[in-house]
Each structure stands twice: as C-alpha cells, then as structure tokens.
Design a protein around this motif. Sequence first.
Motif: not given
Lengths: 173, 199
Positions: A51-63, A90-105
């Motif tokens: 949960q701690g790791v997920e929370k940390e990653r979600n904070l990064q995504l939120d930012s 566009q660049v930031k959106k791609e980066r966000y989607l990439q991070k979201e996918d990376e963190f999910g996996k």
Amino acid sequence: MNKIISISIILLAVAGLFVYTYIAVPRIAYVNIDVVYEDFTLKKELEKKLQGVEKERNLQLDSLKTELQILSTKIEAERGKNLDNLSTFQVKKERYLQKEDEFGKANQALADEYRTQIWKQLKQYIKDYSKNKGYDFIYGVDDGYNFIYVNESDDITDKVKEFVNNKYNGSSK
Amino acid sequence: MRIPYLFLIFFLFISCSDSDKSLNEKEFIEWVEDEENGLLMMKEFDDFIFTLQYKPAEYIVAKECVNKECSKEEIQSRIHELEELYHFNLKITAKDTQEEMLKKNISGTDEYFQRIEYFTSLAENDLKLYTLNDTIDCGLYHFERSYNMAPYSNMVVGFERKVKTLQDLTFSFDEKVLGIGKINFKIEKDALEKLPTIK
C-alpha cells in the motif's frame, strides 16, 4: 485357566485397538486457509508495504496529472494558438500514460512477488505444524467449504494460526 | 534433624541447575551448537535452509582457545572486547544440490551476478536485530562464498550491543533475491540466561 486366557485376549484386544487408533489410523484435520492467510503476520506486513509503494507511485502520477490539467487549462485559455504548449502537453500526456502503465505493471509484479513469499512461508509453517503435531493429512478448506460434512472438532484453524505466526516471528516453540 | 537434610537437598538442587554450569572449551562449543539449547535455530523452506547461530562472546573465545592455551586474563580481556557486539552466523544452504547456494533455481547468469552483488554489498541493509525497545542496524557484515565447493554460504553478522542486560533478541533478514522474504529468528532470554561459563 480359562479366566487367564479371557483376560489375556481382552488385554490384547485393547492393545490392538490402541495401536490401531494411534498408529494405523491416519490423523486428519482441516484448517480454514482463508482465515489463516488473512491473519498471517507476514501477509499483513507486506500488504502494508505494498500500500505504501502504491501510494508513493500514485502521488507521482497525481503530480503529473496536475501538471497536465494546468497546461490543459492554459491551452484552452489560449484557444490552442500556442503550438509549443500543445506539443509540451502531448509529450507530458504520453509520459503520464507511460508512467501509469509502468506503475500498474510494477504494482502487479510486486503484489505477485509478495503473494509468492506469503504462500511459500505459510505452506512451510503448516507443514512444520503437521510434523510437529503428528498429522498425516491437513485439509485446507476455504470459506466456500468443499466438504459436505466436517466434524468441527477436527477444525485446527486457530491452533494453526497461532503456530504459523509464532513460527514467522521466529519462535522455536 | 529434617531441616539440615532439606538444606542439603536444596543445595544439591541448586548446584546441579543449568545456570551454574561450567564447561571446558570443547563442551562449551558443543553446548552452544546444540539446537536444544536455543542458540542455534533453523528454518527450512522448499529450496533453502536458513540456520542461525547466535555466538556469545564466550563461544568465540572458546573456539579461539580450544586448541591453544589461553590464560584467564586473555580470555576475560577478549570476552570484554567481543561483548561490544551481538555476533551471529547465518548459514544459507541450497537443498538437493551440490552446487553453490547462489546458483539454486537461477534463470541465467544475470540472476547469478545479481545474487552475488546482493549478498556481497546490499544484504547488510536488510539485516536487523530487534530488542525489547530498539531496532539495531547491522554493524558488521561479511559474506563467505563457497565458490561451488559446498551448497551453502555463510553470513557473518554483528550488531552493536547497547545494553548489557539479557533480553529476547529477534534476528531479522528481509532477503530480496531468493523469493522467501522476511525471515525472523527469536533468541529467547531464557536461553541466554542458561548460558554456561568456561572453566
């Protein structure tokens, strides 16, 4: 003389029954594995860690999401005239989607890794319990109960739960 | 007349109790290495066996002096020096193989080198000692590789001993490369209290 023979036969029968009961008949019990799993200390610790790791990653995504929202508002206000902002978006959106996918996996991989560790230890400690207490079979049932009938006196869930947690905590008893 | 007898029995009982045991070096080593006495503990999993040996200062001195003459002063001074730390050996043995433990169930050479790196330089961060009121980080660490000569490796571990009083000690290794995770061993205060002395 007959009396002695009769007593000897009775004694032999009792001894035979004793041997049959304690040696020949396998000792069987069952545990509600869901209950043991849920109350396993390692499971609780790793769940908290995950949960701690997920929370940390979600904070990064939120930012990253907040940055995107601010940029989007800006683009809307400019009615899309600033092409630099559009390409940055566009660049930031791609980066966000990439991070979201990376963190999910990564979250899924970590959850799998933890689950494997929990089961590896849990199974071993239940095996240790069986050997320690002389059980030949311990059936693992879940909340769905696959048995038509089980004698509740054969339920060793609480004892196993206690043993497993003591073992995990390092006690030799 | 009965009272002196009772005293005698009581005296005999006290003199035979474990806490007053005094052993020579060889016997002392055997005592510490006997699983029954609670200073050697094992945890067995499908692929690996973890064996923790708590090494009291007297045990290390007994090993140093078992084959040579050590004076009482030498023994005392060495014990005093060693008591600054809690000393442990954690032996990891790969089951059903003669190859070194680092090679057990690996998917390729990358994983092998990852394990070497972990055990030589990262594992010490995952070792902790929990006492009654404290969590102590690893203060001394050395990994002894077997280089394919045996299916086990040893971790020599030390933790700073802040208080001299005896208490329960929980040795914890949160391993990251063998797929087992956190492993705890509890050394009971009772076992520490029963430690004999060296003759």
